[in-house]
Write an enzyme that holds these catalytic residues in place. Structure first.
Site, mmCIF file in Angstrom:
data_model
loop_
_atom_site.group_PDB
_atom_site.id
_atom_site.type_symbol
_atom_site.label_atom_id
_atom_site.label_comp_id
_atom_site.label_asym_id
_atom_site.label_seq_id
_atom_site.Cartn_x
_atom_site.Cartn_y
_atom_site.Cartn_z
ATOM 1 C CE LYS A 1 -0.469 1.064 4.887
ATOM 2 N NZ LYS A 1 0.062 2.421 4.960
ATOM 3 C CG ASP B 1 -3.751 -4.651 5.087
ATOM 4 O OD1 ASP B 1 -2.976 -4.573 6.063
ATOM 5 O OD2 ASP B 1 -4.850 -4.078 5.054
ATOM 6 C CG HIS B 2 1.653 -5.088 7.893
ATOM 7 N ND1 HIS B 2 1.573 -3.830 7.345
ATOM 8 C CD2 HIS B 2 1.613 -4.920 9.237
ATOM 9 C CE1 HIS B 2 1.487 -2.940 8.310
ATOM 10 N NE2 HIS B 2 1.515 -3.568 9.477
ATOM 11 C CG ASP C 1 -0.464 5.651 6.515
ATOM 12 O OD1 ASP C 1 0.163 5.122 5.576
ATOM 13 O OD2 ASP C 1 -0.106 5.570 7.700
ATOM 14 C CG HIS D 1 -3.453 -1.239 7.774
ATOM 15 N ND1 HIS D 1 -2.945 -2.186 6.892
ATOM 16 C CD2 HIS D 1 -2.432 -0.376 8.004
ATOM 17 C CE1 HIS D 1 -1.695 -1.892 6.616
ATOM 18 N NE2 HIS D 1 -1.362 -0.806 7.264
ATOM 19 C CE LYS E 1 2.020 7.888 11.261
ATOM 20 N NZ LYS E 1 2.602 6.617 11.745
#
Length: 492
Positions: free
Chosen positions: A150, A179-180, A237, A242, A341
């Site tokens: 991504k 997509d980990h 992001d 995700h 974040k």
């Protein structure tokens, strides 16, 4: 318990961007761990490429340092690490020019009938050019596969254009959009919990579930990704890929089987059933924030604008939103998503909150009866907790306590928990696309996200500030508390 290693066919893997951050932190360590476990067949080639001139020996030294930094146990591996490094070779390739491509073709020429994997660990700006060059130089064989990270585009139009470009060289069944998060042990256990137990699936609907929360929190700031991040933001992001993938796994109908297309068909249905968020609702059910200077990990940290060096940026570093799925199973069950974040802790979890009991037979001295929660923790300590009401042991009447049935994967199985990239790379070798996104999934996710971005842009309101080291803007708390609910915090 001993983890079972499933053999795979011989393969060659070419890592574009082999000297980059992803290669150092994830790919080289993942391949090393699979080799140490005996899963990488003899003769398999691991070829690193980037524009940087480098000899095989220099690349092996580079890889050794990366593995020793990110796999501490490698220090005691002895000849195991040396044997792995001996597999590595390097070819300098300029993705935007003709330089190096004949050398790469020569490095692969002996194994044209072998599984061949091209892992694009580069900027997405290079995906189209790399695929085009692979096709022009005859490197795409019948058994070739391409792995792309991504982001797949920055909106629906760019995602379609990128998918078209990759699709001109590779057929859809050879494209692995990674997509980990889907490779994490706990995410896969979500499917096991739902579909391998009689306990949960009969209750997995609007009649019994009050709401679902999905949180992906990071304590770090943008670090060295400020340039990329300012062009993306938290919605692009994290949410578009995700978090929507996690939502799909929670909400999807039982697939007919565990094959890739059965799973992805059901996830696509969820994405199509998401209630649109537009100008009229965006301010009431979404919150975007941006961190300011504060404290994290015991020290002072700068704000986002200071890290970026751009005092006028309106890029969000935090998103909270309320999503609804318009189908029978989930009618009127809100899904609350938040990510950001510089939050108070690094933590990713899914919390399924069941409805309150309709009537209590206990008197007030028994205490408050809390709703049952199923907490699926993805990081930092993967596991599952089911919060239940039980009697407090001892005499003196009925006193109720809210306690968890707690299963930590590390403690329950006493085996090393492989990193998500280890599993996903081996799934590419096996040709198993179950944990990878199909083109229509990616594009449908953008179809839902794009109107939110447009509504934010039209409102011209800047992101709400929040102090680094907190849980985000106060508006995110108001978002969920308006509905009489609150963000989950672990109770132990």
């Amino acid at each position: 318990m001993i983890a079972r290693v499933i053999a795979v066919e011989p393969f060659d893997i070419v890592v574009f961007g082999a000297t980059g951050d992803l290669s150092q932190r994830k790919l080289l360590p993942a391949l090393y761990e699979r080799d140490k476990a005996g899963q990488v067949p003899p003769g398999a080639k691991i070829i690193g490429t980037s524009r940087r001139p480098m000899s095989d020996a220099e690349f092996r030294d580079f890889a050794r340092k990366a593995i020793l930094e990110h796999v501490p146990s490698a220090e005691q591996a002895g000849t195991v690490l040396d044997d792995f490094l001996a597999r590595l070779s390097y070819v300098a390739v300029d993705a935007t020019a003709q330089k190096g491509w004949p050398d790469l073709a020569e490095a692969l020429q002996d194994n044209t009938d072998r599984i061949r994997i091209f892992y694009l660990a580069t900027s997405p700006d290079l995906f189209e050019e790399i695929c085009s060059q692979l096709g022009q130089h005859g490197l795409v064989t019948e058994r070739a596969r391409v792995v792309v990270e991504k982001p797949i585009g920055k909106d629906l139009d760019s995602a379609r254009a990128l998918n078209d470009a990759i699709g001109r060289v590779f057929p859809e069944e050879s494209i692995y959009r990674i997509d980990h998060y889907l490779g994490k042990e706990t995410v896969q256990n979500l499917m096991a919990l739902r579909f391998a137990n009689a306990l949960f699936e009969p209750l997995w609907n609007a009649s019994h579930i009050d709401h679902v929360q999905i949180t992906v929190a990071e304590s770090l700031g943008v670090e060295g990704r400020a340039g990329y991040y300012d062009g993306a933001g938290a919605l692009r992001d994290m949410v578009q890929n995700h978090m929507l993938q996690l939502l799909c796994l929670v909400a999807m109908e039982p697939p007919t089987s565990m094959d890739a297309d059965s799973l992805r068909d059901e996830k696509l249905k969820v994405l199509k059933a998401l209630k649109p968020i537009s100008d009229g609702t965006v301010n009431s059910i979404t919150v975007r924030g941006q961190y300011r200077a504060g404290a994290s990990a015991g020290g002072a940290v700068p704000g986002y604008l200071d890290e970026l060096g751009n005092p006028s940026s309106h890029t969000e570093t935090f998103v909270a939103l309320k999503a609804e799925i318009e189908n029978w199973r989930w009618a009127n069950v809100p899904f609350y998503l938040r990510t950001g974040k510089r939050l108070a802790a690094r933590m990713s979890e899914i919390v399924v909150t069941f409805r309150a009991i309709p009537h209590s037979v206990f008197d007030s001295s028994a205490g408050t009866i809390s709703q049952n929660h199923l907490v699926i923790r993805l990081q930092p300590d993967e596991g599952v907790k089911l919060w239940l009401m039980i009697k407090d042991p001892g005499p003196g009447g009925m006193r109720l306590q809210h306690v968890p049935l707690d299963m930590s994967f590390a403690e329950a199985f006493n085996v090393r928990n492989p990193d998500a990239y280890e599993r996903l790379v081996m799934d590419v070798v096996r040709g198993n696309q179950s944990l990878f996104m199909r083109r229509d999934e990616v594009e449908q996710a953008w179809t839902w996200v794009d109107p939110i971005i447009e509504a934010w842009r039209a409102s011209k309101e800047p992101p709400k500030p929040y102090t680094a080291g907190t849980w985000g803007p106060s508006a995110a708390i108001a978002l969920i508390e308006r509905d009489g609910r609150t963000w989950h915090e672990d109770e132990d």
